[in-house]
Design an enzyme around this catalytic site. Structure first.
Site, PDB file in Angstrom:
ATOM      1  N   GLY A 181     -11.123   2.692 -35.574  1.00 47.03           N
ATOM      2  CA  GLY A 181     -11.097   3.428 -36.448  1.00 47.03           C
ATOM      3  C   GLY A 181     -11.677   5.359 -35.679  1.00 47.03           C
ATOM      4  N   ARG A 196      -7.329   3.329 -30.164  1.00 41.39           N
ATOM      5  CA  ARG A 196      -7.163   4.743 -30.547  1.00 41.39           C
ATOM      6  C   ARG A 196      -7.827   5.166 -29.333  1.00 41.39           C
ATOM      7  NH1 ARG A 196      -4.612   8.554 -33.225  1.00 41.39           N
ATOM      8  NH2 ARG A 196      -4.401   6.931 -34.720  1.00 41.39           N
ATOM      9  N   CYS A 199      19.541  12.855 -32.949  1.00 41.15           N
ATOM     10  CA  CYS A 199      20.316  13.549 -33.998  1.00 41.15           C
ATOM     11  C   CYS A 199      19.565  13.892 -35.212  1.00 41.15           C
ATOM     12  CB  CYS A 199      21.951  13.089 -33.763  1.00 41.15           C
ATOM     13  SG  CYS A 199      22.671  14.239 -32.731  1.00 41.15           S
ATOM     14  N   GLU A 200      18.110  14.825 -35.065  1.00 42.01           N
ATOM     15  CA  GLU A 200      17.378  14.551 -36.062  1.00 42.01           C
ATOM     16  C   GLU A 200      16.501  16.177 -36.398  1.00 42.01           C
ATOM     17  OE1 GLU A 200      16.653  12.474 -38.632  1.00 42.01           O
ATOM     18  OE2 GLU A 200      17.823  10.750 -38.085  1.00 42.01           O
TER      19      GLU A 200
END
EC number: 4.1.1.20
Length: 421
Positions: free
Chosen positions: A239, A278, A346-347
């Protein structure tokens, strides 16, 4: 720190010009630096010097088998959350005794695969899961080593979608029920309780929530030992965040995190497991894209790229920020510009940045998305029938494609038309 720097006016990945990779594989693509991956793993390993520990890389951050082999060869363990991730870890040569199986919804088939292939431990998250694993272990005639994930009801002070340690989240059992559930686990002949698991969220930029959770774990460990449980291992999750922007907020260093772990839990004499993902992979990767068009709109300009939300979904899903830089180093005093940086899907949500200031760009120019190594390629999709983009690994002056771009034919051939159509 990463190894994506400008040299002689061009962005390099270690010693390789990014433009050379683009010419060889086409855009868009992901590019990872082996040196950065190695450095970040070692920072965590060194942070726990003096303790019995294992750094288990969280595969969900970036799961290419080449990355897993690189880290596994350094001695990393692996934290997996599916049968597929377990299979990837084993394909990378990581032995079962260095693999931890997490996740809230393990199936019996996944449990069976891990028990037969070898596993360090299962991090159990509910009583029904505990009973299922016991049944599978007895069926196979083995004993499954387990920890139980406790939910400490701690606010991780991160994005709501990646917070996992509050009482309303789906993860773990309430810490208030832990002694009862551990007693139930100890009574099951197919399970061996070896420790405690906790994980409160992702992209934490302060140590205080970790400290609060770990102090609760320390108390629980002593209570469970008093109840007769052999608590010898603490899985503390991952985290720790990375700096996605050049702001003044700098997440804690792994060394500070390690010192805090020793301060809060060192007196227990337990083996420590941590599961960074991460921070190991995030700044070790970039996504490179080409400008298709520069479009003038009403009161704003659009930089339309050949990468889209299906390639990097974090901005659309989390409103996440990525620094986007030109591959050609901006010259001092160059013409500035402000763009909405978008993809071709197409968003309206296919937007990487709004009103982003950068040097003026032209059609065909290359840009790089920094800090894209974690939760980039692994979350990509083929939405709009766009093929998954290549992944490239660099070491020194060498690069290799570690996942090729499929052709349109290969993508379409996975579909089957029934005989009755």
């Amino acid at each position: 720190m990463d190894h994506f720097l400008y040299r002689n006016g061009e962005l390099h990945a270690e010693d390789v010009p990014v433009r050379d990779i683009a010419a060889a594989v086409g855009t868009p693509f992901y590019c990872y630096s082996a040196a950065t991956l190695e450095r970040h793993y070692r920072l965590f390993d060194e942070a726990l010097d003096g303790t019995d520990h294992l750094v288990c890389y969280a595969i969900k951050a970036a799961s290419n088998v080449a990355i897993l082999k690189l880290l596994g060869d350094l001695g990393a363990g692996m934290d997996v959350v599916s049968g597929g991730e377990y299979a990837r870890a084993r394909a990378a040569g990581v032995p079962g005794e260095r693999i931890v199986f997490s996740g809230v919804g393990k199936t019996r088939d996944e449990m069976r695969i891990a028990l037969m292939g070898g596993i360090r431990q299962f991090n159990l998250e509910s009583e029904p899961e505990m009973e299922a694993l016991n049944a599978v272990a007895l069926e196979l005639g083995v004993v499954a080593p387990v920890t139980i994930r406790v939910n400490p009801d701690v606010d991780a002070q991160t994005h709501a979608k990646i917070a996992t340690g509050k009482s309303e989240n789906k993860f773990g059992i309430p810490i208030s029920k832990a002694r009862k559930v551990y007693a139930e686990a100890a009574a099951l002949p197919g399970l061996e309780v070896v420790g405690i698991d906790v994980h409160i969220g992702s992209q934490l930029t302060q140590l205080a929530p970790f400290r609060q959770a770990y102090e609760k774990v320390a108390v629980l460990a002593q209570e469970l030992r008093a109840d007769g449980h052999d608590i010898r291992r603490l899985d503390l999750g991952g985290g720790l965040g990375i700096p996605y922007t050049r702001s003044n907020e700098v997440p804690p260093l792994p060394s500070d995190y390690g010192a805090m772990i020793k301060e809060t839990l060192g007196h227990l004499g337990c083996e420590i497991e941590i599961e960074p993902g991460r921070l190991v992979a995030g700044n070790a990767g970039i996504m490179v894209s080409s400008v298709i068009y520069v479009k003038e709109g009403e009161g704003r300009n659009f930089l339309i790229l050949d990468a889209a939300m299906n390639d990097l979904v974090r901005p659309a899903m989390y409103d996440a920020h990525h620094d986007i830089v030109p591959v050609a180093e901006p010259v001092p005093g160059g013409e500035p510009a402000t763009y909405d940086i978008v993809g071709p899907v197409c968003e309206t949500g296919d937007t990487f940045a709004r009103s982003r200031e950068m040097t003026a760009m032209q059609q065909g120019d290359l840009v790089a998305f920094r800090s894209a190594g974690a939760y980039g390629a692994v979350m990509a999709s083929e939405y709009n029938s766009r093929p998954l983009i290549p992944e490239v690994l660099v070491r020194g002056d060498q690069f290799a494609v570690i996942r090729p771009r499929p052709s349109l034919e290969e993508m379409i051939e996975r579909d089957n038309i029934p005989s009755w159509l």
